[in-house]
Design a protein around this motif. Structure first.
Motif, PDB file in Angstrom:
ATOM      1  N   PHE A 141       0.830  -1.204   0.000  1.00 30.52           N
ATOM      2  CA  PHE A 141       0.000   0.000   0.000  1.00 30.52           C
ATOM      3  C   PHE A 141       0.866   1.256   0.000  1.00 30.52           C
ATOM      4  O   PHE A 141       0.489   2.267  -0.604  1.00 30.52           O
ATOM      5  N   ASP A 142       2.020   1.214   0.656  1.00 34.38           N
ATOM      6  CA  ASP A 142       2.959   2.342   0.589  1.00 34.38           C
ATOM      7  C   ASP A 142       3.398   2.578  -0.853  1.00 34.38           C
ATOM      8  O   ASP A 142       3.444   3.726  -1.324  1.00 34.38           O
ATOM      9  N   ALA A 143       3.720   1.488  -1.548  1.00 32.47           N
ATOM     10  CA  ALA A 143       4.142   1.601  -2.952  1.00 32.47           C
ATOM     11  C   ALA A 143       3.006   2.156  -3.814  1.00 32.47           C
ATOM     12  O   ALA A 143       3.239   2.968  -4.717  1.00 32.47           O
ATOM     13  N   LEU A 144       1.778   1.718  -3.520  1.00 36.98           N
ATOM     14  CA  LEU A 144       0.612   2.191  -4.274  1.00 36.98           C
ATOM     15  C   LEU A 144       0.405   3.690  -4.077  1.00 36.98           C
ATOM     16  O   LEU A 144       0.178   4.430  -5.043  1.00 36.98           O
ATOM     17  N   GLN A 145       0.500   4.158  -2.841  1.00 36.56           N
ATOM     18  CA  GLN A 145       0.284   5.576  -2.549  1.00 36.56           C
ATOM     19  C   GLN A 145       1.366   6.435  -3.202  1.00 36.56           C
ATOM     20  O   GLN A 145       1.073   7.510  -3.730  1.00 36.56           O
ATOM     21  N   LYS A 146       2.611   5.960  -3.189  1.00 35.70           N
ATOM     22  CA  LYS A 146       3.691   6.732  -3.814  1.00 35.70           C
ATOM     23  C   LYS A 146       3.546   6.753  -5.330  1.00 35.70           C
ATOM     24  O   LYS A 146       3.754   7.786  -5.967  1.00 35.70           O
ATOM     25  N   GLN A 147       3.196   5.597  -5.901  1.00 33.02           N
ATOM     26  CA  GLN A 147       3.106   5.494  -7.353  1.00 33.02           C
ATOM     27  C   GLN A 147       1.939   6.313  -7.911  1.00 33.02           C
ATOM     28  O   GLN A 147       2.081   7.022  -8.912  1.00 33.02           O
ATOM     29  N   LEU A 148       0.777   6.203  -7.265  1.00 38.51           N
ATOM     30  CA  LEU A 148      -0.420   6.904  -7.749  1.00 38.51           C
ATOM     31  C   LEU A 148      -0.565   8.302  -7.165  1.00 38.51           C
ATOM     32  O   LEU A 148      -1.471   9.044  -7.548  1.00 38.51           O
ATOM     33  N   LYS A 149       0.306   8.645  -6.213  1.00 36.44           N
ATOM     34  CA  LYS A 149       0.260   9.956  -5.561  1.00 36.44           C
ATOM     35  C   LYS A 149      -1.108  10.197  -4.922  1.00 36.44           C
ATOM     36  O   LYS A 149      -1.816  11.166  -5.230  1.00 36.44           O
ATOM     37  N   CYS A 150      -1.460   9.254  -4.031  1.00 39.35           N
ATOM     38  CA  CYS A 150      -2.764   9.307  -3.362  1.00 39.35           C
ATOM     39  C   CYS A 150      -2.569   9.033  -1.877  1.00 39.35           C
ATOM     40  O   CYS A 150      -1.469   8.704  -1.433  1.00 39.35           O
ATOM     41  N   CYS A 151      -3.653   9.139  -1.124  1.00 35.23           N
ATOM     42  CA  CYS A 151      -3.573   8.921   0.324  1.00 35.23           C
ATOM     43  C   CYS A 151      -4.903   8.375   0.830  1.00 35.23           C
ATOM     44  O   CYS A 151      -5.955   8.995   0.634  1.00 35.23           O
ATOM     45  N   GLY A 152      -4.852   7.209   1.473  1.00 34.45           N
ATOM     46  CA  GLY A 152      -6.064   6.588   1.988  1.00 34.45           C
ATOM     47  C   GLY A 152      -6.914   6.002   0.878  1.00 34.45           C
ATOM     48  O   GLY A 152      -6.527   5.974  -0.291  1.00 34.45           O
ATOM     49  N   ALA A 153      -8.081   5.503   1.255  1.00 37.72           N
ATOM     50  CA  ALA A 153      -8.995   4.936   0.258  1.00 37.72           C
ATOM     51  C   ALA A 153      -9.765   6.048  -0.450  1.00 37.72           C
ATOM     52  O   ALA A 153      -9.722   6.167  -1.674  1.00 37.72           O
ATOM     53  N   ASP A 154     -10.482   6.877   0.344  1.00 35.14           N
ATOM     54  CA  ASP A 154     -11.238   7.997  -0.220  1.00 35.14           C
ATOM     55  C   ASP A 154     -10.564   9.336   0.039  1.00 35.14           C
ATOM     56  O   ASP A 154     -11.026  10.368  -0.439  1.00 35.14           O
ATOM     57  N   GLY A 155      -9.490   9.342   0.823  1.00 30.69           N
ATOM     58  CA  GLY A 155      -8.772  10.565   1.144  1.00 30.69           C
ATOM     59  C   GLY A 155      -7.998  10.404   2.441  1.00 30.69           C
ATOM     60  O   GLY A 155      -8.142   9.397   3.154  1.00 30.69           O
ATOM     61  N   PRO A 156      -7.177  11.384   2.825  1.00 29.92           N
ATOM     62  CA  PRO A 156      -6.370  11.293   4.053  1.00 29.92           C
ATOM     63  C   PRO A 156      -7.189  11.106   5.319  1.00 29.92           C
ATOM     64  O   PRO A 156      -6.722  10.516   6.288  1.00 29.92           O
ATOM     65  N   GLY A 157      -8.449  11.567   5.321  1.00 22.64           N
ATOM     66  CA  GLY A 157      -9.294  11.446   6.506  1.00 22.64           C
ATOM     67  C   GLY A 157      -9.583  10.010   6.900  1.00 22.64           C
ATOM     68  O   GLY A 157      -9.975   9.749   8.048  1.00 22.64           O
ATOM     69  N   ASP A 158      -9.392   9.062   5.989  1.00 26.41           N
ATOM     70  CA  ASP A 158      -9.633   7.659   6.321  1.00 26.41           C
ATOM     71  C   ASP A 158      -8.726   7.170   7.448  1.00 26.41           C
ATOM     72  O   ASP A 158      -9.096   6.269   8.208  1.00 26.41           O
ATOM     73  N   TRP A 159      -7.531   7.762   7.544  1.00 23.90           N
ATOM     74  CA  TRP A 159      -6.572   7.302   8.555  1.00 23.90           C
ATOM     75  C   TRP A 159      -6.984   7.687   9.972  1.00 23.90           C
ATOM     76  O   TRP A 159      -6.474   7.125  10.944  1.00 23.90           O
ATOM     77  N   ALA A 160      -7.924   8.633  10.113  1.00 25.65           N
ATOM     78  CA  ALA A 160      -8.352   9.076  11.450  1.00 25.65           C
ATOM     79  C   ALA A 160      -8.992   7.949  12.231  1.00 25.65           C
ATOM     80  O   ALA A 160      -8.888   7.885  13.463  1.00 25.65           O
ATOM     81  N   THR A 161      -9.687   7.043  11.548  1.00 27.24           N
ATOM     82  CA  THR A 161     -10.384   5.941  12.220  1.00 27.24           C
ATOM     83  C   THR A 161      -9.742   4.593  11.894  1.00 27.24           C
ATOM     84  O   THR A 161     -10.405   3.565  11.889  1.00 27.24           O
ATOM     85  N   SER A 162      -8.454   4.628  11.615  1.00 31.54           N
ATOM     86  CA  SER A 162      -7.734   3.409  11.231  1.00 31.54           C
ATOM     87  C   SER A 162      -7.018   2.785  12.427  1.00 31.54           C
ATOM     88  O   SER A 162      -6.629   3.471  13.376  1.00 31.54           O
ATOM     89  N   ARG A 163      -6.820   1.473  12.368  1.00 32.16           N
ATOM     90  CA  ARG A 163      -6.029   0.788  13.393  1.00 32.16           C
ATOM     91  C   ARG A 163      -4.579   1.248  13.368  1.00 32.16           C
ATOM     92  O   ARG A 163      -3.840   1.019  14.314  1.00 32.16           O
ATOM     93  N   PHE A 164      -4.167   1.893  12.279  1.00 34.65           N
ATOM     94  CA  PHE A 164      -2.831   2.485  12.200  1.00 34.65           C
ATOM     95  C   PHE A 164      -2.631   3.518  13.307  1.00 34.65           C
ATOM     96  O   PHE A 164      -1.521   3.730  13.784  1.00 34.65           O
TER      97      PHE A 164
END
Length: 268
Positions: A141-164
């Protein structure tokens, strides 16, 4: 006595087409085996892991059939064998029908495919990214985010409620209501390229419901993946049509050679 005249040209064309089929078939087989054995390719999370494996086994099966069909075709042409030419015809016909059926199903169920992809990416972000038992998904997923220049599934806000962020997903309703002043972290792979030394580290900490830092990617990975496919649909369509055209051409040549071999045997 071998075939001559136009049939001789068809034989050479058949050999050339079957060499291409060999390359295509072996590429499918090697890619499928690689993705089945390399854990960094396992992006499909718990909700879609079964779909992921089924797709890879289908790809592997098609690759094996194409490679086997290419062997039948080359051997049938070289030996002028009706048996092998008919076997080649049957194998390539099955592969072509399967490809057309799969394409028709994918086109008819494209909304369902979008939902499967969205659920898979969302599951990775919410449940599996950063977990010690899911290191392969984290790397992928790190490689995917770097390659596609994206963050999260629908946006960076997804990480707020993540187990991460050590969020207990069983109490997600209470979290959504009571966490308006809580800060959360996003992965380093969400940072844009060429940032200064500590700029990424400072940009990774966001406030729940607050504005997004411009130093991180703003778009979700699902939208980026769909955008990538949409932008490249012409090359994908062209390659697909070219393969089907080659298959149709090879079927026609195989039938022509079968008739020529049969007539030669009758004359003999």
């Amino acid at each position: 006595m071998g075939l001559n005249g136009c049939c001789s040209c068809v034989k050479y064309l058949m050999v050339l087409i079957n060499i291409l089929f060999w390359i295509i078939g072996l590429t499918f087989v090697i890619s499928a085996v690689w993705m089945l054995t390399d854990p960094t390719f396992v992006l499909s999370m718990s909700q879609s892991y079964q779909h992921y494996q089924i797709a890879l086994y289908v790809l592997l099966g098609i690759g094996i059939l194409i490679t086997l069909g290419a062997f039948f075709g080359c051997w049938g042409v070289c030996r002028e064998s009706q048996c092998f030419l008919v076997s080649f015809f049957c194998v390539i016909l099955v592969v072509m029908v399967a490809q057309i059926a799969a394409g028709a199903w994918a086109f008819h169920n494209q909304d369902k495919l979008d939902d499967i992809i969205r659920a898979a990416v969302k599951s990775t972000v919410q449940h599996e990214y950063g977990q010690s038992t899911m290191s392969s998904q984290t790397v992928t997923f790190d490689a995917l985010q770097k390659q596609l220049k994206c963050c999260g599934a629908d946006g960076p806000g997804d990480w707020a409620t993540s187990r991460f962020n050590n969020v207990d997903r069983t109490n997600i309703v209470e979290i959504a209501v009571s966490s308006m002043n809580v800060f959360y972290n996003i992965p380093e792979s969400c940072c844009k390229e060429d940032l200064k030394d500590n700029e990424c580290e400072m940009s990774r900490r966001l406030k729940f419901g607050g504005p997004l830092n411009q130093a991180i990617y703003q778009t979700g990975c699902v939208d980026k993946m769909i955008e990538c496919v949409t932008e490249n649909w012409i090359p994908i369509f062209a390659v697909t049509v070219s393969i089907i055209f080659l298959e149709l051409l090879s079927l026609t040549f195989a039938l022509s050679l079968c008739c020529a071999v049969r007539n030669k045997h009758y004359k003999a």
